[in-house]
Design a protein around this motif. Structure first.
Motif: not given
Length: 253
Positions: A18-28
């Motif tokens: 999330m800190y790196s600016g990833a999309e929400i779907y990628r984090v989950e």
């Protein structure tokens, strides 16, 4: 297996994404895949730009939940790529939880650091290349470069004076950029005020935030999409207000 440590490791990896600016779907998806690789079935993962919540049930039937609040963050494509590579490696190799935690913590140890002059050059060169794209000539490109350097100086060295509030900082920087553009054109160094001003302000435009917001809304992540969209709209409003103030101050001379 210590499922508390495993959950902490997965949540930490999600926060780094999330800190790196990833999309929400990628984090989950990354958190879910990592937990499933270590034997936890059907983990519940919920992420928005400011928070990550993960809940799992151990094989013994014991529920565990972790929640992490995430402060303001930007975009780091290099860190994002390293997080993706590490997640894939952990899912494939499944090292011990302690080793996995050490690898996650070490993600930022090798983060590339840029000298202030390199950052300033980036803020100057980007507007200079935008100017010909918008139909400007060599003189306008030079003025855009100077205006971009002024904005970069404000962002890099003016944090103590203008604070960390994103809206106010963007408004001040856009006011400075538009004022410098106006003064340069009035001095005869540039030909088109509109071209120079727009080129300088492009370094403040939240393009990635707006793109991610639209992508998440279309993917069904309404809350996170609206949150990112609201952030992008506020930033755009700050740019508009700041540039108006800067041009008004310049017009009073």
């Amino acid at each position: 297996m210590d499922y508390d440590k495993l959950l902490n490791c997965a949540v930490e990896l999600g926060c780094r994404l999330m800190y790196s600016g990833a999309e929400i779907y990628r984090v989950e998806e990354s958190i879910s895949r990592l937990l499933q690789a270590y034997g936890l079935e059907s983990p519940e993962v919920f992420a928005i730009p400011t928070c990550v919540i993960v809940s799992v049930t151990t094989p013994e039937g014991h529920p565990i939940t972790r929640m992490r609040r995430i402060a303001a963050h930007g975009t780091d494509i290099e860190l994002l790529e390293r997080c993706n590579q590490l997640c894939r490696w952990l899912c494939a190799q499944r090292p011990t939880v302690e080793e996995a935690r050490s690898l996650v913590r070490a993600l930022t140890d090798y983060a590339r650091q840029y000298a202030p002059w390199q950052v300033l050059m980036g803020y100057g060169i980007a507007p200079a290349f935008f100017s010909p794209l918008f139909g400007g000539g060599a003189a306008d490109a030079v003025c855009a470069l100077i205006g971009g350097l002024a904005v970069g100086l404000c962002l890099v060295y003016g944090r103590r004076l203008i604070g960390s509030n994103g809206f106010f900082r963007t408004a001040v920087c856009s006011a400075l950029g538009s004022l410098v553009s106006l003064l340069l054109v009035r001095m005869g160094l540039g030909n088109s005020l509109d071209n120079v001003t727009i080129s300088v302000l492009m370094v403040l435009v939240p393009g990635m935030a707006l793109t991610n917001a639209m992508r998440e809304i279309m993917a069904g992540d309404i809350i996170s999409g609206l949150s990112r969209a609201a952030e992008a709209i506020l930033t755009a409003s700050a740019i508009a207000i700041g540039s108006t103030v800067g041009l008004a101050i310049g017009g009073a001379f």
